[in-house]
Design a protein around this motif. Structure first.
Motif, PDB file in Angstrom:
ATOM      1  N   LEU A  73     -40.611  92.791  33.311  1.00  0.00           N
ATOM      2  CA  LEU A  73     -41.700  92.519  32.392  1.00  0.00           C
ATOM      3  C   LEU A  73     -42.991  92.129  33.110  1.00  0.00           C
ATOM      4  O   LEU A  73     -44.031  91.935  32.480  1.00  0.00           O
ATOM      5  CB  LEU A  73     -41.304  91.402  31.430  1.00  0.00           C
ATOM      6  N   LYS A  85     -35.916  90.057  33.458  1.00  0.00           N
ATOM      7  CA  LYS A  85     -37.264  89.571  33.129  1.00  0.00           C
ATOM      8  C   LYS A  85     -38.290  89.987  34.176  1.00  0.00           C
ATOM      9  O   LYS A  85     -39.483  90.067  33.883  1.00  0.00           O
ATOM     10  CB  LYS A  85     -37.259  88.058  32.947  1.00  0.00           C
ATOM     11  N   GLU A  86     -37.833  90.299  35.416  1.00  0.00           N
ATOM     12  CA  GLU A  86     -38.767  90.766  36.443  1.00  0.00           C
ATOM     13  C   GLU A  86     -39.456  92.058  36.025  1.00  0.00           C
ATOM     14  O   GLU A  86     -40.602  92.317  36.384  1.00  0.00           O
ATOM     15  CB  GLU A  86     -38.040  90.976  37.772  1.00  0.00           C
ATOM     16  N   PHE A 140     -32.380  93.063  24.269  1.00  0.00           N
ATOM     17  CA  PHE A 140     -33.347  92.962  25.374  1.00  0.00           C
ATOM     18  C   PHE A 140     -32.950  93.887  26.513  1.00  0.00           C
ATOM     19  O   PHE A 140     -33.795  94.623  27.063  1.00  0.00           O
ATOM     20  CB  PHE A 140     -33.408  91.521  25.885  1.00  0.00           C
ATOM     21  N   THR A 185     -38.812  80.398  32.065  1.00  0.00           N
ATOM     22  CA  THR A 185     -38.560  81.292  30.941  1.00  0.00           C
ATOM     23  C   THR A 185     -37.271  82.075  31.177  1.00  0.00           C
ATOM     24  O   THR A 185     -37.083  82.645  32.249  1.00  0.00           O
ATOM     25  CB  THR A 185     -39.725  82.282  30.763  1.00  0.00           C
ATOM     26  N   THR A 186     -36.394  82.096  30.191  1.00  0.00           N
ATOM     27  CA  THR A 186     -35.140  82.844  30.308  1.00  0.00           C
ATOM     28  C   THR A 186     -35.207  84.119  29.476  1.00  0.00           C
ATOM     29  O   THR A 186     -36.071  84.268  28.598  1.00  0.00           O
ATOM     30  CB  THR A 186     -33.950  82.001  29.827  1.00  0.00           C
ATOM     31  N   VAL A 187     -34.271  85.020  29.754  1.00  0.00           N
ATOM     32  CA  VAL A 187     -34.169  86.246  28.954  1.00  0.00           C
ATOM     33  C   VAL A 187     -33.895  85.885  27.499  1.00  0.00           C
ATOM     34  O   VAL A 187     -34.439  86.504  26.578  1.00  0.00           O
ATOM     35  CB  VAL A 187     -33.060  87.164  29.507  1.00  0.00           C
ATOM     36  N   PHE A 236     -42.772  81.559  35.094  1.00  0.00           N
ATOM     37  CA  PHE A 236     -41.718  82.572  35.151  1.00  0.00           C
ATOM     38  C   PHE A 236     -40.331  81.939  35.225  1.00  0.00           C
ATOM     39  O   PHE A 236     -39.420  82.300  34.488  1.00  0.00           O
ATOM     40  CB  PHE A 236     -41.948  83.490  36.358  1.00  0.00           C
ATOM     41  N   ALA A 296     -43.014  87.824  26.226  1.00  0.00           N
ATOM     42  CA  ALA A 296     -42.782  87.412  27.605  1.00  0.00           C
ATOM     43  C   ALA A 296     -44.075  86.932  28.246  1.00  0.00           C
ATOM     44  O   ALA A 296     -44.104  85.899  28.930  1.00  0.00           O
ATOM     45  CB  ALA A 296     -42.193  88.574  28.402  1.00  0.00           C
ATOM     46  N   ILE A 300     -37.082  84.994  25.775  1.00  0.00           N
ATOM     47  CA  ILE A 300     -37.908  86.179  25.486  1.00  0.00           C
ATOM     48  C   ILE A 300     -37.348  86.933  24.295  1.00  0.00           C
ATOM     49  O   ILE A 300     -38.092  87.374  23.411  1.00  0.00           O
ATOM     50  CB  ILE A 300     -37.983  87.092  26.721  1.00  0.00           C
TER      51      ILE A 300
END
Length: 207
Positions: free
Chosen positions: A64, A61-62, A54, A38-40, A35, A26, A43
């Protein structure tokens, strides 16, 4: 010699490795794409796991953007241990919290390509929650810094720790209210300003 690692131990090592790969992947993608870019799924693919996997580790993703609570507390503990022994305990705690928060400041988010106006509140919310979760542990650290014979040392330590953490929460509430009213934050960084206000209200009683 046969391995003494149990199946449960192997599972824990695998979980830690997966978590590490997700965090490292990530961070790499955030730097490269930003940010929002970038998608989940990106990652998860970077770590060679499924999206479902995940979400076993992170709720989005926040999550991370910050290390876990244990790591954040370690930052505070280390920062506090580096403060001068004769520094006022309230000043020491405030400075330690500022040092721990610095890696997640607006300038750092900007350097990573994050849209600060969207993410700063998310990061602050998570940081406040992490700080609040170790209120009692911070109280123990503060008490160790109080001079021998300090009156009501347990009470003073608790007040100092809780007051400093409350200042962090106050920053979040004030920011939300200002933004709702269309008011821009100006002047010193809000957290630094909050601690300056707190210091002006008094310090530890000496024996």
């Amino acid at each position: 010699m046969p391995s003494e690692i149990t199946p449960a131990g192997l599972r824990e090592r695998k979980k830690e490795e997966t978590r590490r790969l997700l965090l490292e992947g990530a961070a790499r993608l955030f730097r490269e794409r930003g940010f929002e870019g970038t998608t989940v799924a990106d990652i998860a693919a970077q770590a060679n796991v499924s999206v479902r996997t995940f979400f076993r580790y992170f709720d989005g993703k926040e999550a991370l953007l910050l290390p876990d609570g244990v790591q954040i507390f370690a930052y505070v503990e280390n920062a506090l241990s580096e403060r001068p022994a004769d520094e006022d305990p309230l000043d020491a705690v405030c400075n330690a919290l500022l040092a721990a928060a610095e890696p997640f400041s607006a300038s750092t988010l900007t350097a990573l390509g994050h849209p600060v106006e969207d993410l700063e509140n998310v990061v602050t919310t998570r940081l406040v929650q992490a700080f609040s979760d170790f209120e009692e542990r911070l109280t123990v650290l503060v008490r160790r810094r109080l001079p021998p014979g300090t009156p009501d040392a347990d009470l003073q330590a608790a007040v100092i720790a809780c007051a400093a953490l409350s200042a962090v929460r106050a920053v979040l509430r004030t920011r939300r209210a200002r933004r709702a009213a269309g008011i821009e934050d100006t002047g010193p960084a809000p957290l630094r300003r909050a601690f300056a206000l707190l210091r002006g209200m008094g310090s530890v009683e000496r024996p």
